[in-house]
Design a protein around this motif. Structure first.
Motif, PDB file in Angstrom:
ATOM      1  N   LEU A   5     -16.839 -61.697  41.782  1.00  0.00           N
ATOM      2  CA  LEU A   5     -15.951 -60.185  42.142  1.00  0.00           C
ATOM      3  C   LEU A   5     -14.279 -60.463  41.910  1.00  0.00           C
ATOM      4  CD1 LEU A   5     -15.963 -57.132  43.030  1.00  0.00           C
ATOM      5  CD2 LEU A   5     -15.661 -58.281  45.321  1.00  0.00           C
ATOM      6  N   LEU A   6     -13.983 -61.763  42.419  1.00  0.00           N
ATOM      7  CA  LEU A   6     -12.489 -61.734  41.959  1.00  0.00           C
ATOM      8  C   LEU A   6     -12.232 -61.955  40.524  1.00  0.00           C
ATOM      9  CD1 LEU A   6     -11.667 -64.200  45.291  1.00  0.00           C
ATOM     10  CD2 LEU A   6     -11.036 -61.767  44.771  1.00  0.00           C
ATOM     11  N   LEU A   7     -13.033 -62.767  39.866  1.00  0.00           N
ATOM     12  CA  LEU A   7     -12.743 -62.840  38.427  1.00  0.00           C
ATOM     13  C   LEU A   7     -13.108 -61.609  38.114  1.00  0.00           C
ATOM     14  CD1 LEU A   7     -12.367 -64.863  35.845  1.00  0.00           C
ATOM     15  CD2 LEU A   7     -14.806 -65.079  36.056  1.00  0.00           C
ATOM     16  N   ASN A   8     -13.753 -60.764  38.227  1.00  0.00           N
ATOM     17  CA  ASN A   8     -13.943 -59.358  37.526  1.00  0.00           C
ATOM     18  C   ASN A   8     -12.636 -58.533  37.630  1.00  0.00           C
ATOM     19  OD1 ASN A   8     -15.078 -57.076  36.346  1.00  0.00           O
ATOM     20  ND2 ASN A   8     -16.908 -56.716  37.825  1.00  0.00           N
ATOM     21  N   LEU A   9     -12.250 -58.631  39.032  1.00  0.00           N
ATOM     22  CA  LEU A   9     -10.971 -57.851  39.401  1.00  0.00           C
ATOM     23  C   LEU A   9      -9.988 -58.375  38.701  1.00  0.00           C
ATOM     24  CD1 LEU A   9     -11.342 -57.466  43.306  1.00  0.00           C
ATOM     25  CD2 LEU A   9     -11.312 -55.934  41.352  1.00  0.00           C
ATOM     26  N   PHE A  10      -9.685 -59.740  38.443  1.00  0.00           N
ATOM     27  CA  PHE A  10      -8.698 -60.386  37.566  1.00  0.00           C
ATOM     28  C   PHE A  10      -8.836 -59.862  36.067  1.00  0.00           C
ATOM     29  CE2 PHE A  10      -7.411 -63.779  34.833  1.00  0.00           C
ATOM     30  CZ  PHE A  10      -6.072 -63.830  35.174  1.00  0.00           C
ATOM     31  N   ILE A  11      -9.954 -59.806  35.644  1.00  0.00           N
ATOM     32  CA  ILE A  11     -10.339 -59.267  34.106  1.00  0.00           C
ATOM     33  C   ILE A  11      -9.909 -58.118  34.010  1.00  0.00           C
ATOM     34  CG2 ILE A  11     -12.137 -58.613  32.427  1.00  0.00           C
ATOM     35  CD1 ILE A  11     -13.629 -61.383  33.292  1.00  0.00           C
ATOM     36  N   ALA A  12     -10.250 -56.991  35.221  1.00  0.00           N
ATOM     37  CA  ALA A  12      -9.657 -55.637  35.016  1.00  0.00           C
ATOM     38  C   ALA A  12      -8.224 -55.606  35.126  1.00  0.00           C
ATOM     39  CB  ALA A  12     -10.268 -54.905  36.179  1.00  0.00           C
ATOM     40  N   PHE A  13      -7.526 -56.323  35.776  1.00  0.00           N
ATOM     41  CA  PHE A  13      -6.139 -56.315  35.865  1.00  0.00           C
ATOM     42  C   PHE A  13      -5.269 -56.873  34.734  1.00  0.00           C
ATOM     43  CE2 PHE A  13      -6.482 -56.074  40.406  1.00  0.00           C
ATOM     44  CZ  PHE A  13      -5.688 -54.862  40.762  1.00  0.00           C
ATOM     45  N   LEU A  14      -6.134 -57.669  34.019  1.00  0.00           N
ATOM     46  CA  LEU A  14      -5.727 -58.665  32.878  1.00  0.00           C
ATOM     47  C   LEU A  14      -5.636 -57.510  31.672  1.00  0.00           C
ATOM     48  CD1 LEU A  14      -4.598 -60.927  31.601  1.00  0.00           C
ATOM     49  CD2 LEU A  14      -6.779 -61.880  31.231  1.00  0.00           C
ATOM     50  N   TRP A  15      -6.987 -56.594  31.635  1.00  0.00           N
ATOM     51  CA  TRP A  15      -6.951 -55.953  30.600  1.00  0.00           C
ATOM     52  C   TRP A  15      -6.096 -54.594  30.610  1.00  0.00           C
ATOM     53  CZ3 TRP A  15     -10.865 -55.007  26.773  1.00  0.00           C
ATOM     54  CH2 TRP A  15     -10.979 -53.821  26.513  1.00  0.00           C
ATOM     55  N   MET A  16      -5.715 -54.246  32.089  1.00  0.00           N
ATOM     56  CA  MET A  16      -4.731 -53.195  32.221  1.00  0.00           C
ATOM     57  C   MET A  16      -3.560 -53.539  31.728  1.00  0.00           C
ATOM     58  SD  MET A  16      -4.490 -50.882  35.747  1.00  0.00           S
ATOM     59  CE  MET A  16      -3.783 -52.368  36.693  1.00  0.00           C
ATOM     60  N   LEU A  17      -3.189 -54.837  31.975  1.00  0.00           N
ATOM     61  CA  LEU A  17      -1.753 -55.311  31.504  1.00  0.00           C
ATOM     62  C   LEU A  17      -1.726 -55.476  30.057  1.00  0.00           C
ATOM     63  CD1 LEU A  17      -1.230 -58.205  33.985  1.00  0.00           C
ATOM     64  CD2 LEU A  17       0.180 -55.883  33.716  1.00  0.00           C
ATOM     65  N   LEU A  18      -2.962 -55.926  29.268  1.00  0.00           N
ATOM     66  CA  LEU A  18      -2.900 -56.066  27.766  1.00  0.00           C
ATOM     67  C   LEU A  18      -2.987 -54.607  27.055  1.00  0.00           C
ATOM     68  CD1 LEU A  18      -5.212 -58.992  27.449  1.00  0.00           C
ATOM     69  CD2 LEU A  18      -2.855 -58.982  27.252  1.00  0.00           C
ATOM     70  N   ASP A  20      -0.909 -52.265  27.467  1.00  0.00           N
ATOM     71  CA  ASP A  20       0.405 -51.941  27.233  1.00  0.00           C
ATOM     72  C   ASP A  20       0.725 -50.390  27.186  1.00  0.00           C
ATOM     73  OD1 ASP A  20       2.859 -52.709  26.761  1.00  0.00           O
ATOM     74  OD2 ASP A  20       2.861 -52.503  24.634  1.00  0.00           O
ATOM     75  N   GLU A  21       0.213 -49.901  28.501  1.00  0.00           N
ATOM     76  CA  GLU A  21       0.585 -48.342  28.753  1.00  0.00           C
ATOM     77  C   GLU A  21       1.723 -48.225  29.486  1.00  0.00           C
ATOM     78  OE1 GLU A  21      -3.063 -47.199  30.458  1.00  0.00           O
ATOM     79  OE2 GLU A  21      -3.822 -46.844  28.755  1.00  0.00           O
ATOM     80  N   ASP A  22       2.618 -47.210  29.641  1.00  0.00           N
ATOM     81  CA  ASP A  22       3.705 -46.826  30.323  1.00  0.00           C
ATOM     82  C   ASP A  22       3.501 -46.928  31.855  1.00  0.00           C
ATOM     83  OD1 ASP A  22       5.230 -47.292  28.223  1.00  0.00           O
ATOM     84  OD2 ASP A  22       4.943 -44.971  27.794  1.00  0.00           O
ATOM     85  N   GLU A  23       2.424 -46.444  32.455  1.00  0.00           N
ATOM     86  CA  GLU A  23       1.890 -46.377  33.621  1.00  0.00           C
ATOM     87  C   GLU A  23       0.585 -46.891  33.880  1.00  0.00           C
ATOM     88  OE1 GLU A  23       0.718 -41.845  33.923  1.00  0.00           O
ATOM     89  OE2 GLU A  23       2.755 -42.158  33.981  1.00  0.00           O
ATOM     90  N   LEU A  24       0.477 -47.181  35.232  1.00  0.00           N
ATOM     91  CA  LEU A  24      -0.931 -47.734  35.596  1.00  0.00           C
ATOM     92  C   LEU A  24      -1.923 -46.693  35.597  1.00  0.00           C
ATOM     93  CD1 LEU A  24       0.221 -50.253  38.365  1.00  0.00           C
ATOM     94  CD2 LEU A  24      -0.331 -50.752  35.886  1.00  0.00           C
ATOM     95  N   ASN A  25      -2.967 -46.554  35.180  1.00  0.00           N
ATOM     96  CA  ASN A  25      -4.194 -45.827  34.950  1.00  0.00           C
ATOM     97  C   ASN A  25      -5.324 -46.261  35.514  1.00  0.00           C
ATOM     98  OD1 ASN A  25      -2.571 -43.647  33.959  1.00  0.00           O
ATOM     99  ND2 ASN A  25      -3.033 -44.388  31.777  1.00  0.00           N
ATOM    100  N   PHE A  26      -6.016 -45.660  36.624  1.00  0.00           N
ATOM    101  CA  PHE A  26      -7.311 -46.011  37.041  1.00  0.00           C
ATOM    102  C   PHE A  26      -8.465 -46.099  35.994  1.00  0.00           C
ATOM    103  CE2 PHE A  26     -11.450 -44.750  39.029  1.00  0.00           C
ATOM    104  CZ  PHE A  26     -11.696 -45.942  39.670  1.00  0.00           C
TER     105      PHE A  26
END
Length: 160
Positions: A5-18, A20-26
């Motif tokens: 689960l922690l790895l999955n959350l890490f992948i999701a945050f990494l995906w969000m950072l990669l 390259d959007e201006d704001e954080l989207n769910f």
């Protein structure tokens, strides 16, 4: 399971950072979470445990079985209470369980006690025998045994 689960959350945050959007989207986080589920599904055998969503699925299945059995037994008890004559034969049933650990036996005992019409009176010291008081032994013996088998199977899916 927690590591997956922690790895999955890490992948999701990494995906969000990669992304390259201006704001954080769910929606971006959720897409990354789905990608993480796919990655972990293909790699879960390297963790040495089962895929963590299977246990979540088994837990939801146990919850639905409990709600179903709770509804059925509540209707039976309600019919007995509302009938003009009381035709019940209470008694004690001895049941041999296939569950091994204390947690599994405790979970079975609690689920059975929470359903109306039956109470686990005693558990043997080894944990393999349950003594159950049933409201109507003649009517509910087969139904109680089938209910116990369903609970046991679902508990084993969750805990093992």
């Amino acid at each position: 399971m927690p590591a997956q689960l922690l790895l999955n959350l890490f992948i999701a945050f990494l995906w969000m950072l990669l992304m390259d959007e201006d704001e954080l989207n769910f929606t971006t986080f959720f897409a990354g979470f789905l990608v993480g589920i796919g990655i972990i599904f293909f790699m879960y055998r390297f963790f040495g445990t089962q895929f963590y969503l299977r246990r979540l699925y088994a837990t939801l299945k146990l919850l639905l079985i409990f709600i179903s059995e709770l509804t059925k037994s509540s209707i039976i008890v309600l019919k007995q209470i509302l009938s003009p004559t009381l035709k019940i034969k209470p008694g004690i049933i001895r049941y041999e369980t296939v569950l091994h650990s204390d947690m599994e036996v405790t979970m079975l005992s609690l689920l059975l006690t929470l359903t109306p019409g039956s109470v686990v009176m005693e558990v043997s010291p080894r944990g393999d025998l349950l003594y159950i008081h049933a409201m109507d032994v003649e009517l509910s013996r087969n139904a109680l045994v089938s209910q116990l088998k369903n609970f046991e199977k679902a508990i084993m899916e969750v805990t093992r």
